[in-house]
Motif scaffolding. Structure first.
Motif, PDB file in Angstrom:
ATOM      1  N   GLY A  22      -6.967  16.390  64.903  1.00 19.98           N
ATOM      2  CA  GLY A  22      -7.267  14.991  65.178  1.00 19.98           C
ATOM      3  C   GLY A  22      -6.385  14.426  66.279  1.00 19.98           C
ATOM      4  N   LEU A  23      -5.100  14.772  66.241  1.00 18.61           N
ATOM      5  CA  LEU A  23      -4.201  14.340  67.321  1.00 18.61           C
ATOM      6  C   LEU A  23      -4.625  14.945  68.657  1.00 18.61           C
ATOM      7  N   ALA A  24      -5.078  16.195  68.632  1.00 19.55           N
ATOM      8  CA  ALA A  24      -5.546  16.829  69.869  1.00 19.55           C
ATOM      9  C   ALA A  24      -6.774  16.106  70.416  1.00 19.55           C
ATOM     10  N   LEU A  25      -7.683  15.677  69.543  1.00 23.30           N
ATOM     11  CA  LEU A  25      -8.869  14.928  69.992  1.00 23.30           C
ATOM     12  C   LEU A  25      -8.476  13.579  70.583  1.00 23.30           C
ATOM     13  N   LEU A  26      -7.517  12.911  69.951  1.00 27.45           N
ATOM     14  CA  LEU A  26      -7.061  11.625  70.496  1.00 27.45           C
ATOM     15  C   LEU A  26      -6.418  11.821  71.874  1.00 27.45           C
ATOM     16  N   LEU A  27      -5.620  12.870  72.011  1.00 26.11           N
ATOM     17  CA  LEU A  27      -5.008  13.151  73.314  1.00 26.11           C
ATOM     18  C   LEU A  27      -6.071  13.507  74.354  1.00 26.11           C
ATOM     19  N   THR A  28      -7.104  14.228  73.928  1.00 30.40           N
ATOM     20  CA  THR A  28      -8.198  14.553  74.844  1.00 30.40           C
ATOM     21  C   THR A  28      -8.893  13.287  75.329  1.00 30.40           C
ATOM     22  N   GLY A  40      -8.389  25.879  75.706  1.00 28.31           N
ATOM     23  CA  GLY A  40      -8.404  25.626  74.266  1.00 28.31           C
ATOM     24  C   GLY A  40      -8.966  26.806  73.494  1.00 28.31           C
ATOM     25  N   LEU A  41     -10.032  27.412  74.023  1.00 25.23           N
ATOM     26  CA  LEU A  41     -10.593  28.601  73.394  1.00 25.23           C
ATOM     27  C   LEU A  41      -9.576  29.735  73.389  1.00 25.23           C
ATOM     28  N   ALA A  42      -8.869  29.911  74.492  1.00 25.40           N
ATOM     29  CA  ALA A  42      -7.853  30.963  74.569  1.00 25.40           C
ATOM     30  C   ALA A  42      -6.728  30.715  73.569  1.00 25.40           C
ATOM     31  N   ALA A  43      -6.298  29.464  73.451  1.00 22.21           N
ATOM     32  CA  ALA A  43      -5.234  29.135  72.499  1.00 22.21           C
ATOM     33  C   ALA A  43      -5.685  29.375  71.064  1.00 22.21           C
ATOM     34  N   LEU A  45      -4.522  28.961  58.563  1.00 19.99           N
ATOM     35  CA  LEU A  45      -5.149  28.038  59.514  1.00 19.99           C
ATOM     36  C   LEU A  45      -4.165  27.300  60.417  1.00 19.99           C
ATOM     37  N   ALA A  46      -3.006  26.967  59.888  1.00 19.27           N
ATOM     38  CA  ALA A  46      -2.103  26.063  60.592  1.00 19.27           C
ATOM     39  C   ALA A  46      -1.733  26.513  62.007  1.00 19.27           C
ATOM     40  N   PRO A  47      -1.415  27.804  62.257  1.00 24.14           N
ATOM     41  CA  PRO A  47      -1.027  28.187  63.621  1.00 24.14           C
ATOM     42  C   PRO A  47      -2.109  27.925  64.666  1.00 24.14           C
ATOM     43  N   VAL A  48      -3.380  28.027  64.272  1.00 27.37           N
ATOM     44  CA  VAL A  48      -4.461  27.759  65.222  1.00 27.37           C
ATOM     45  C   VAL A  48      -4.433  26.294  65.645  1.00 27.37           C
ATOM     46  N   ALA A  49      -4.304  25.399  64.671  1.00 31.90           N
ATOM     47  CA  ALA A  49      -4.260  23.970  64.977  1.00 31.90           C
ATOM     48  C   ALA A  49      -3.015  23.615  65.785  1.00 31.90           C
ATOM     49  N   TYR A  50      -1.869  24.235  65.449  1.00 34.71           N
ATOM     50  CA  TYR A  50      -0.646  23.969  66.205  1.00 34.71           C
ATOM     51  C   TYR A  50      -0.827  24.337  67.682  1.00 34.71           C
ATOM     52  N   GLY A  51      -1.414  25.518  67.925  1.00 32.96           N
ATOM     53  CA  GLY A  51      -1.580  25.974  69.304  1.00 32.96           C
ATOM     54  C   GLY A  51      -2.497  25.071  70.110  1.00 32.96           C
ATOM     55  N   ILE A  52      -3.615  24.639  69.524  1.00 26.35           N
ATOM     56  CA  ILE A  52      -4.542  23.750  70.232  1.00 26.35           C
ATOM     57  C   ILE A  52      -3.875  22.417  70.522  1.00 26.35           C
ATOM     58  N   PHE A  53      -3.167  21.870  69.543  1.00 25.69           N
ATOM     59  CA  PHE A  53      -2.465  20.602  69.767  1.00 25.69           C
ATOM     60  C   PHE A  53      -1.430  20.726  70.874  1.00 25.69           C
ATOM     61  N   ALA A  54      -0.626  21.800  70.844  1.00 20.96           N
ATOM     62  CA  ALA A  54       0.403  21.985  71.867  1.00 20.96           C
ATOM     63  C   ALA A  54      -0.206  22.092  73.254  1.00 20.96           C
ATOM     64  N   LEU A  55      -1.320  22.809  73.363  1.00 17.58           N
ATOM     65  CA  LEU A  55      -1.988  22.959  74.652  1.00 17.58           C
ATOM     66  C   LEU A  55      -2.468  21.614  75.185  1.00 17.58           C
ATOM     67  N   VAL A  56      -3.192  20.868  74.357  1.00 15.04           N
ATOM     68  CA  VAL A  56      -3.734  19.573  74.806  1.00 15.04           C
ATOM     69  C   VAL A  56      -2.596  18.607  75.123  1.00 15.04           C
ATOM     70  N   LEU A  57      -1.547  18.626  74.313  1.00 16.93           N
ATOM     71  CA  LEU A  57      -0.393  17.772  74.590  1.00 16.93           C
ATOM     72  C   LEU A  57       0.181  18.087  75.960  1.00 16.93           C
ATOM     73  N   GLY A  58       0.375  19.366  76.265  1.00 13.66           N
ATOM     74  CA  GLY A  58       0.917  19.737  77.564  1.00 13.66           C
ATOM     75  C   GLY A  58       0.024  19.315  78.709  1.00 13.66           C
ATOM     76  N   ILE A  59      -1.291  19.489  78.552  1.00 10.06           N
ATOM     77  CA  ILE A  59      -2.224  19.114  79.617  1.00 10.06           C
ATOM     78  C   ILE A  59      -2.180  17.612  79.863  1.00 10.06           C
ATOM     79  N   VAL A  60      -2.210  16.828  78.800  1.00  9.04           N
ATOM     80  CA  VAL A  60      -2.234  15.364  78.958  1.00  9.04           C
ATOM     81  C   VAL A  60      -0.904  14.853  79.504  1.00  9.04           C
ATOM     82  N   VAL A  61       0.200  15.418  79.042  1.00 11.71           N
ATOM     83  CA  VAL A  61       1.499  15.013  79.605  1.00 11.71           C
ATOM     84  C   VAL A  61       1.546  15.336  81.094  1.00 11.71           C
ATOM     85  N   GLY A  62       1.052  16.500  81.475  1.00 10.09           N
ATOM     86  CA  GLY A  62       1.006  16.847  82.892  1.00 10.09           C
ATOM     87  C   GLY A  62       0.124  15.917  83.685  1.00 10.09           C
ATOM     88  N   LEU A  63      -0.989  15.492  83.084  1.00 11.06           N
ATOM     89  CA  LEU A  63      -1.886  14.549  83.755  1.00 11.06           C
ATOM     90  C   LEU A  63      -1.216  13.197  83.959  1.00 11.06           C
TER      91      LEU A  63
END
Length: 313
Positions: A295-301, A106-109, A145-163
């Motif tokens: 917020g969506l990233a936190l819910l997915l987390t 998440g920090l890298a994203a 700001l928006a690209p930062v939030a998009y990247g974090i959301f996409a990362l968490v979404l991918g991790i949770v889908v993989g899980l």
């Protein structure tokens, strides 16, 4: 645990670092060229708009790439290969294992999104000031700001889908589908209504008609631009008393050439009712949409931390 997570992630991180360095160098060069050439607004559009659009497209793809190649394989690959059992049997709890992976990537994203967004925002700012189109899908999603939030959301979404799926290739496919749907729905259905739009009536003169992008067979228009505003929707063409223009009168106007149609419609004293968002709300929209994605990233987390605790080995 942090060292192990870094070793597993370092190849993707190093590849991304090289790509980011090259992209950053290109953005710095572009920014200097835009500023040092003494160009007028029209000349900026002529010489640099194509290159800026290309870079915008690259940044719009970044969240999908992060979700596909950083997020989806990160956990799914370990679950698929069974290597997670080694860590779980070394007194490392499942939640700690997942939390470290989420925080590191998440920090890298966030860094990748912030760096590229800041450089593109700086490089393209003279052209953006001339065009004044801050709310369009391609500009809004690649600035500030928006690209930062998009990247974090996409990362968490991918991790949770993989899980949840536990298989790498299907997780990547589902992540891509979810991101495409999200990025298509947000600017068209959600962003326009993050704040209640303003309303006004605008005259439809011959000059206004000539600047439209659409003039169909029905008494409606598309592509109306309002200085200092983002037009969300327009009503059908209305007469001075507020009634919809008669179809036969409209049909006679649009039956001829476009220039004649513009003069004919302009002579009818028409207007349209407009729903719009003032440009002064731009930063409010940036914060609101970023908060929505985070917020969506936190819910997915939370879902991922709950699921890993209850999942079988």
């Amino acid at each position: 645990m942090i060292w192990l997570s870094w070793r597993q992630f370092r190849v993707q991180a190093l590849v991304a670092a090289v790509a980011l360095i090259l992209l950053a160098a290109g953005l710095v060069v572009l920014g200097r060229q835009i500023r040092d050439g003494g160009y007028s607004g029209a000349e900026l559009r002529e010489h640099f708009q194509g290159r800026v659009y290309l870079l915008d497209a690259v940044l719009l793809l970044m969240p999908a790439l992060i979700g596909l190649f950083w997020g989806a394989p990160l956990v799914a690959r370990e679950l698929e290969a069974g290597t997670h059992r080694l860590v779980w049997n070394q007194s490392v709890t499942r939640r700690r294992w997942l939390t470290v992976k989420l925080l590191l990537t998440g920090l890298a994203a966030a860094v990748a999104g912030a760096l590229t967004s800041a450089l593109l925002t700086w490089a393209a700012s003279p052209l953006d000031r001339f065009t004044g189109d801050r709310f369009s899908t391609i500009f809004f999603g690649t600035r500030n700001l928006a690209p930062v939030a998009y990247g974090i959301f996409a990362l968490v979404l991918g991790i949770v889908v993989g899980l949840l799926i536990r298989r790498t290739v299907p997780a990547m496919a589902l992540t891509l589908l979810a991101l495409v749907v999200t990025q298509a729905l947000t600017p068209n259905l959600i962003r326009p209504h993050l704040m209640t739009p303003e309303h006004m009536s605008a005259p439809v003169t011959a000059e206004v008609v000539r600047n439209l992008t659409f003039l169909g067979q029905q008494p409606e228009i598309s592509g109306l631009k309002l200085p200092g505003a983002w037009v969300i929707s327009t009503s059908r063409l209305r007469t001075a008393d507020g009634a919809t223009v008669p179809a036969d009168a409209y049909g006679r106007c649009v039956a001829g050439s476009f220039d004649k149609a513009a003069d004919c419609l302009g002579a009818l004293n028409l207007h349209v009712d407009i729903d719009y968002q003032p440009t002064s709300r731009y930063w409010t929209f940036q914060w609101l949409e970023s908060a929505l994605y985070l917020g969506l990233a936190l819910l997915l987390t939370a879902l991922g931390l709950w699921r890993i605790r209850t999942s079988a080995d």
